[in-house]
Design a protein around this motif. Structure first.
Motif, PDB file in Angstrom:
ATOM      1  N   CYS A 235       0.437   6.429  -0.427  1.00 33.23           N
ATOM      2  CA  CYS A 235      -0.829   6.594  -0.869  1.00 33.23           C
ATOM      3  C   CYS A 235      -1.451   5.207  -1.174  1.00 33.23           C
ATOM      4  O   CYS A 235      -2.396   4.919  -0.702  1.00 33.23           O
ATOM      5  N   ASP A 236      -0.559   4.109  -1.741  1.00 34.05           N
ATOM      6  CA  ASP A 236      -1.121   2.868  -2.034  1.00 34.05           C
ATOM      7  C   ASP A 236      -1.315   2.176  -0.457  1.00 34.05           C
ATOM      8  O   ASP A 236      -2.226   1.469  -0.382  1.00 34.05           O
ATOM      9  N   GLU A 237      -0.437   2.446   0.272  1.00 27.77           N
ATOM     10  CA  GLU A 237      -0.504   1.794   1.556  1.00 27.77           C
ATOM     11  C   GLU A 237      -1.832   2.293   2.303  1.00 27.77           C
ATOM     12  O   GLU A 237      -2.495   1.151   2.975  1.00 27.77           O
ATOM     13  N   ILE A 238      -1.772   3.420   2.155  1.00 28.55           N
ATOM     14  CA  ILE A 238      -3.265   4.225   2.952  1.00 28.55           C
ATOM     15  C   ILE A 238      -4.479   3.543   2.307  1.00 28.55           C
ATOM     16  O   ILE A 238      -5.397   3.062   3.106  1.00 28.55           O
ATOM     17  N   PHE A 239      -4.645   3.577   0.904  1.00 31.71           N
ATOM     18  CA  PHE A 239      -5.688   3.031   0.204  1.00 31.71           C
ATOM     19  C   PHE A 239      -5.994   1.711   0.590  1.00 31.71           C
ATOM     20  O   PHE A 239      -6.977   1.013   0.791  1.00 31.71           O
ATOM     21  N   ASP A 240      -4.807   0.974   0.455  1.00 28.12           N
ATOM     22  CA  ASP A 240      -4.981  -0.521   0.728  1.00 28.12           C
ATOM     23  C   ASP A 240      -5.435  -0.735   2.171  1.00 28.12           C
ATOM     24  O   ASP A 240      -6.190  -2.028   2.471  1.00 28.12           O
ATOM     25  N   SER A 241      -4.985   0.024   3.212  1.00 25.52           N
ATOM     26  CA  SER A 241      -5.448  -0.200   4.456  1.00 25.52           C
ATOM     27  C   SER A 241      -6.842   0.234   4.756  1.00 25.52           C
ATOM     28  O   SER A 241      -7.504  -0.130   5.658  1.00 25.52           O
ATOM     29  N   GLU A 242      -7.271   1.056   3.769  1.00 28.06           N
ATOM     30  CA  GLU A 242      -8.771   1.526   3.975  1.00 28.06           C
ATOM     31  C   GLU A 242      -8.782   2.009   5.014  1.00 28.06           C
ATOM     32  O   GLU A 242     -10.092   2.280   5.562  1.00 28.06           O
ATOM     33  N   TRP A 243      -8.177   2.776   5.714  1.00 27.44           N
ATOM     34  CA  TRP A 243      -8.173   3.572   6.892  1.00 27.44           C
ATOM     35  C   TRP A 243      -7.534   4.963   6.593  1.00 27.44           C
ATOM     36  O   TRP A 243      -6.363   5.198   6.318  1.00 27.44           O
ATOM     37  N   LEU A 244      -8.579   6.018   6.437  1.00 28.64           N
ATOM     38  CA  LEU A 244      -8.059   7.166   5.806  1.00 28.64           C
ATOM     39  C   LEU A 244      -7.796   8.303   6.705  1.00 28.64           C
ATOM     40  O   LEU A 244      -7.278   9.120   6.455  1.00 28.64           O
ATOM     41  N   THR A 245      -8.514   8.058   7.861  1.00 29.51           N
ATOM     42  CA  THR A 245      -8.460   9.550   8.706  1.00 29.51           C
ATOM     43  C   THR A 245      -8.831   8.959  10.154  1.00 29.51           C
ATOM     44  O   THR A 245      -8.858   7.567  10.570  1.00 29.51           O
ATOM     45  N   ASN A 246      -9.054   9.697  11.108  1.00 25.92           N
ATOM     46  CA  ASN A 246      -9.315   9.088  12.705  1.00 25.92           C
ATOM     47  C   ASN A 246      -8.151   8.507  13.205  1.00 25.92           C
ATOM     48  O   ASN A 246      -8.244   7.407  13.702  1.00 25.92           O
TER      49      ASN A 246
END
Ligand code: T4K
Length: 372
Positions: A25-36
């Motif tokens: 989750c940290d990696e996802i939020f850090d990347s600011e890329w959530l979907t698509n």
């Protein structure tokens, strides 16, 4: 009165290791890329492609949207007939109607509870355009017989493989048969992404079409080629999938053990029949259905009163639901076996953690006590 958490349910989801999940989750939020079609999504697509050994797979946000899209991708004539089973979850029939097509119910066989080729053929008319068959409980349809019919009558074949994630025939993924197979990754499924699903197709052009349909029909920023939908899986779902794939072998091993204990303890009860699949097929370990003559409803209530919430999947039949009950093919005369099976079937609790806290023994002892 039993508290909700004291109940033993028909299934419990695989839960990924929390520390690894938090890190993802940290990696996802850090990347600011959530979907698509993010990084986790693409990785899960690749991992599932190898795990299932298939050429073309596309992830979806749930199985129903995936199946809806599968029918859309087949370009079936508006209002044409799709032959399907009534012995399934409501979603299977609903997607036919949502595509402007007409469901026509055919009957199933007693041993595996899937459509019979004879019944499909009996229901074919000049308006039939496709067969939407279900590998119910992961029990395989007669894929060879259906392929033969499809060729003879020029029909498309779509498989609802919501329960068949792990089903193989002669070592090959069940999704190698048919034009498209749908898998569900709902929380109640063997492999889950909380909500989720996938389409596997055996033709590159169909795969490309589904890819566009899944994303509103966009081919690129400015070109919409088709009337698509939002079927995309998000990054948190994909993270759960990546982690659950790592622990899937343990879950399957747990279910194999439970399967054997159920068989060892229940097969001697005269009123119970435990369906078997043949030697060529590997069990998906999605559900553990048993057939109970006469006393199914009493057993269901007895178990529930004692804290075991088994489920009557699939009762009532889809053909008995209000939107479909008036169809000609919904008559009991057309569906004698499906009607009988839906009045006998009950799915017992079946998930790896059932061996904990003596839950499995509780279920077995209750069933034995009931029939004593
Ligand atoms: N085709 C077929 C043949 C299907 O069976 C399904 C779905 C679909 C298509 C559509 O695929 P999806 O769009 O769902 O991906 C459940 C599921 O919601 C549904 O996915 C599934 N089939 C169907 C057979 O079962 P319900 O209404 O019976 O679910 P529910 O909420 O009563 O849950 C059953 C038990 O599972 C609960 O008593 C406890 C346990 N549970 C459930 C959830 C949601 C948990 O322990 N944790 C959970 O988070 O439909």
């Amino acid at each position: 009165m039993m508290k909700k958490n004291d109940m033993i349910y028909v299934t419990r989801p695989m839960i990924p290791p929390r520390d690894k999940f938090h890190q993802m989750c940290d990696e996802i939020f850090d990347s600011e890329w959530l979907t698509n079609m993010g990084e986790k999504h693409n990785k899960l697509e690749d991992n599932l492609k190898s795990f299932l050994d298939v050429d073309n797979i596309l992830l979806f946000n749930n199985g129903t949207n995936a199946l809806l899209t599968a029918l859309k991708a087949m370009d079936l004539p508006y209002g044409s007939e799709v032959i399907t089973t009534p012995f399934t979850f409501a979603a299977t029939t609903h997607v036919i109607e949502w595509n402007g097509l007409k469901p026509v119910f055919a009957d199933i066989c007693q041993d595996r509870m899937v459509l019979t080729v004879e019944s499909i053929e009996k229901n074919i008319t000049p308006d039939t355009s496709a067969i939407l068959a279900v590998h119910v409980y992961g029990f395989p349809c007669d894929v060879v017989g259906i392929e033969r019919l499809a060729k003879k009558y020029n029909l498309k074949v779509i498989y609802d493989g919501a329960h068949a994630f792990n089903t193989k025939i002669l070592g090959k993924s069940i999704s190698k048969w048919g034009d498209i197979t749908m898998l569900s990754f709902h929380a109640t499924k063997l492999f889950n992404t909380i909500e989720g699903g996938a389409l596997i197709s055996n033709c590159k052009a169909t795969h490309e079409k589904i890819k566009d349909l899944r994303n509103f029909g966009f081919q690129n920023e400015v070109t919409v080629s088709d009337i698509g939908i939002n079927g995309k899986m998000n990054e948190i779902q994909a993270a759960v999938g990546l982690l659950n794939l790592e622990i899937l072998d343990d879950e399957i091993a747990g279910r194999i053990y439970i399967n054997q204990l159920y068989r060892d303890n229940l097969s001697c009860i005269r009123e119970i029949t435990i369906p078997n699949i043949d030697d060529n097929t590997s069990n998906s370990h999605q559900y553990f259905p048993i057939l109970v003559e006469n006393k199914r409803d009493e057993l269901y209530e007895f178990l529930k009163k004692n804290g075991v919430y088994a489920r009557k999947y699939f009762y009532p039949l889809c053909s008995e639901f209000a939107p479909y009950s008036k169809l000609e093919s919904s008559s009991v005369d057309n569906l004698p076996i499906a009607t009988e099976m839906s009045r006998q079937v009950i799915c017992l609790p079946y998930y790896g953690r059932l061996v904990e806290d003596d839950q499995l023994n509780k279920v077995i002892t209750l069933i034995k006590d009931f029939f004593r």
